[in-house]
Scaffold this motif. Structure first.
Motif, PDB file in Angstrom:
ATOM      1  N   LYS A  91      -0.572   0.315 -15.770  1.00 43.06           N
ATOM      2  CA  LYS A  91       0.641   0.791 -14.366  1.00 43.06           C
ATOM      3  C   LYS A  91       2.250  -1.093 -14.417  1.00 43.06           C
ATOM      4  N   THR A 143       1.342   2.478  -7.457  1.00 43.73           N
ATOM      5  CA  THR A 143      -0.211   2.721  -6.472  1.00 43.73           C
ATOM      6  C   THR A 143      -1.876   3.776  -7.272  1.00 43.73           C
ATOM      7  N   HIS A 144      -2.751   3.261  -6.605  1.00 44.21           N
ATOM      8  CA  HIS A 144      -3.816   4.062  -7.176  1.00 44.21           C
ATOM      9  C   HIS A 144      -4.343   4.989  -6.039  1.00 44.21           C
ATOM     10  N   SER A 188       1.766   6.104 -10.325  1.00 39.82           N
ATOM     11  CA  SER A 188      -0.033   6.056 -10.427  1.00 39.82           C
ATOM     12  C   SER A 188      -0.733   6.803 -10.820  1.00 39.82           C
ATOM     13  N   GLU A 236      -5.295   5.392 -11.970  1.00 39.88           N
ATOM     14  CA  GLU A 236      -6.837   4.169 -11.381  1.00 39.88           C
ATOM     15  C   GLU A 236      -6.181   3.086 -11.417  1.00 39.88           C
ATOM     16  N   SER A 237      -7.509   2.140 -11.103  1.00 41.90           N
ATOM     17  CA  SER A 237      -7.234   0.605 -11.395  1.00 41.90           C
ATOM     18  C   SER A 237      -7.345   0.468 -12.687  1.00 41.90           C
ATOM     19  N   ASN A 267       2.217  10.351 -13.436  1.00 41.22           N
ATOM     20  CA  ASN A 267       1.405   9.943 -13.317  1.00 41.22           C
ATOM     21  C   ASN A 267      -0.002   9.117 -14.734  1.00 41.22           C
ATOM     22  N   GLU A 275       0.482  -1.549  -5.462  1.00 39.26           N
ATOM     23  CA  GLU A 275      -0.129  -1.120  -4.834  1.00 39.26           C
ATOM     24  C   GLU A 275       0.820  -0.713  -3.402  1.00 39.26           C
TER      25      GLU A 275
END
Ligand SMILES: Nc1ncnc2c1ncn2[C@@H]1O[C@H](COP(=O)(O)OP(=O)(O)OP(=O)(O)O)[C@@H](O)[C@H]1O
Length: 639
Positions: free
Chosen positions: A364, A471-472, A357, A359-360, A498, A431
């Motif tokens: 990742k 995923t964000h 996980s 932020e964009s 994260n 995503e």
């Protein structure tokens, strides 16, 4: 760290004569570290009476970049160097800070005892690596990673035998050697306590660096005696939210019986009989008070806890790269990123799904690729699917494949599907939070049964791959809202990591260096230090993706031969954004290392340009010079 026993004069003289006479000394005649160092000096092709082959001082530009890279080390060292200089003021000595290549960064003190040539050799920018100057306290402390005193004839080169020097290493929170603190003076001024003084001062710098690097983490200040807490002998340990040791000073490692290699891969309870939750609770109940903790061997430690607020805990940082894999290649020193990589390594090849996980743009997908390339199935395929980018009507066929003629428009030979393409490798579902609910059900079945049934029927085919999802979105919240199947969530998050946002990372300078080296591998590019400081304080909503794009554009703006990125090379929108953001205090610039007029005036110019976020007219007004003069000075510096 210990002082090498002072050699009896005649013994050393005998050994030195043999060194001068073709290097035929016997190792047993002298201290073993000195023998190793003389051997290394000979192996580097040096001769004791030889001349220095190439002038090895850094150019002003190179020194500026080195100072920028070592900004934190310099900031934390300066006050302690000043204190140290007070202690040796009357002994004709210099206090010196060198970086981890042996390049002198900052010197303080009395140069009257030096001739002209020696003054040049002890100026900022000169390199005292053993391979260039033979046995000397700075170079030898670097090579041995230990405090050492090199006195008179112990120096390899005859030209340095008039010196007496004591040097000690400074080590980071993650066990990396950052630099060397040294006191050098005329050999007649040797004092038996100098090495002890330098060692203590180096520990003081180290403690400041560790406490600062770990300031956003839960920290334990430890000592076997409660009165030792707050002294230079205290141990400092930084912990991640889940109780892993992610940073420590050398005192703490020694107290806990750990080594630098354990940082990032060791939970605290392995060393101390306590759980992180209990520590946090105690810290809250008795803020600032000293607690008694127990080692598994029955020893008692006393500890003060700092940074136990959950907000502080949720932003952790660094440890040490002990691996030589694809994850290490991405590691630029951030504690939290490194702790995530350490945890990922523990599940490699173990059929435990990984959920990333963050932020964009935090990296990742790059992290997932590096996990794959570090894993036993690295020779298998890495299949990346962006679940948010696939058209909903195609996603099922794309993932699961289809039989020939399964639907109108399908390829007539059919398609095995992306899941089966990942056979023997890694499937990366980016995503995943955006996957339609109906497909989540089918994916769950595949993951449970390890079989794929293509569209249009046929037989189910066995599949074997490692699964990494990213995923964000907040998946537990999406599950609670009925937008994401909770059984799928539990299936995919064997380990959740994260990844930190760029603004939360503590390795901004190293990240910039890495990106610049990727863009221009042949030319060393750098960012003007005051600008870099300003960029480091920016919020970076697009994270590493945005930083990479800004630096790529800035590189394109450089004139041929230019190698320093400055305000005029930045995209306008970023300059505007920096202009709107409050300026960060810029301590290093307020204390220029080069105390000469030209450097001071340039530092003032950069400070003014930074204060006005690159607006040259406003900076010129503040400085009381014309815009053209300002531009010429900036250009002249880069020429
Ligand atoms: N460690 C790194 N070193 C260099 N560049 C990086 C690093 N991490 C990310 N980047 C840069 O950031 C870009 C985005 O990385 P990546 O696609 O892995 O992020 P992401 O978190 O998966 O983004 P999203 O959530 O939008 O898919 C990369 O193309 C690269 O330019």
């Amino acid at each position: 760290m210990h002082a090498n026993p002072p050699l009896a004069g005649p013994l050393l003289r005998q050994a030195r004569l043999k060194l001068l006479d073709g290097g035929n000394f016997s190792d047993s005649e002298i201290d073993e570290r000195l023998a190793r160092s003389w051997r290394r000096s000979l192996a580097a092709g040096l001769t004791p009476t030889g001349r220095l082959a190439v002038p090895d001082n850094l150019t002003a530009g190179e020194l500026g970049r080195a100072l920028g890279r070592n900004r934190e080390l310099l900031n934390h060292s300066r006050p302690i160097m000043e204190y140290l200089f007070e202690q040796v003021r009357h002994s004709h000595s210099l206090v010196v800070l060198a970086d981890n290549h042996g390049v002198l960064m900052h010197t303080l003190g009395d140069t009257d005892f030096l001739g002209k040539a020696e003054r040049v050799a002890l100026m900022s920018g000169a390199c005292w690596d053993e391979r260039q100057r033979g046995t000397n306290a700075i170079g030898t402390a670097l090579a041995e990673a230990a405090g050492i005193e090199i006195h008179g004839d112990e120096h390899f080169l005859e030209r340095n035998t008039f010196l007496t020097c004591a040097a000690a290493p400074i080590v980071s929170a993650t066990g990396e050697l950052l630099g060397i603190l040294d006191i050098s003076g005329d050999r007649r001024s040797r004092h038996p306590h100098t090495l002890g003084l330098v060692n203590t001062a180096a520990r003081m710098i180290e403690n400041r660096l560790v406490a600062d690097a770990c300031r956003r983490h839960l920290r334990l200040y430890l000592h076997p005696d409660p009165a030792g807490i707050g002294t230079v002998a205290e141990g400092i340990v930084a912990l991640s939210e889940d109780g892993w040791i992610i940073g420590a000073n050398r005192n703490a490692l020694r107290l806990l019986g750990l080594s630098a290699a354990d940082i990032g891969g060791t939970p605290l309870f392995r060393a101390i009989d306590t759980r992180i939750g209990d520590l946090i609770a105690q810290g809250r109940r008795r803020p600032g008070q000293v607690l008694a903790l127990h080692g598994h061997d029955g020893r008692t430690f006393y500890a003060r806890i700092d940074g136990h607020e959950p907000r502080v805990l949720s932003v952790p940082k660094t440890s040490s790269p002990q691996h030589n894999d694809a994850l290490t290649a991405l590691d630029t020193g951030d504690l939290r990123w490194r702790a995530a990589a350490d945890k990922a390594r523990r599940i490699l090849g173990k059929d435990i799904p990984l959920l990333l996980s963050g932020e964009s743009g935090v990296g990742k997908e790059l992290f997932a690729r590096a996990v794959h390339e570090s894993s036993p199935q690295r020779n298998g395929p890495f299949v990346a699917i962006n679940c948010a980018a696939l058209p909903e009507n195609l996603i099922e066929a794309e993932l699961f494949g289809y039989q020939p003629g399964a639907f109108t428009g399908a390829r007539k030979e059919g398609y095995i599907g992306r899941l089966r393409e990942a056979e023997g490798g890694t499937l990366f579902l980016d995503e995943i939070g955006d996957m339609p609910l109906a497909l989540q059900t089918r994916l769950l079945r595949v993951l449970q049964e390890r079989k794929v049934l293509p569209l249009g029927g046929g037989v189910a085919v066995d599949v074997r791959f490692s699964l990494i999802c990213a995923t964000h979105r907040d998946l537990p919240a999406a599950s609670a809202a009925g937008q994401f199947r909770s059984d799928l969530y539990y299936r995919i998050n064997g380990l959740t990591l994260n990844l930190p946002a760029l603004r939360e990372r503590n390795d901004f300078a190293a990240l910039c260096d890495k990106l610049l080296a990727e863009f221009f591998p042949d030319a060393p590019l750098a960012i003007e230090p005051a600008l870099q400081h300003r960029l480091a304080g920016y919020a970076w909503p697009g994270n590493l993706r945005q930083l990479a794009s800004v630096l790529r554009t800035a590189c394109a703006m450089l004139d041929p031969g230019e190698s320093l990125i400055d305000w005029p090379h930045l995209p306008d929108d970023l300059v505007d954004a920096l202009h709107r953001a409050p300026a960060q205090p810029c301590r290093a610039n307020a204390e220029p290392a080069q105390r000469n007029l030209a450097a001071l005036s340039l530092a003032a110019i950069h400070q003014a340009v930074a204060d006005h976020a690159g607006n040259l007219s406003a900076a010129a007004r503040q400085l009381g010079i014309s815009r053209q003069t300002l531009y010429r000075k900036l250009k002249g510096e880069r020429a």
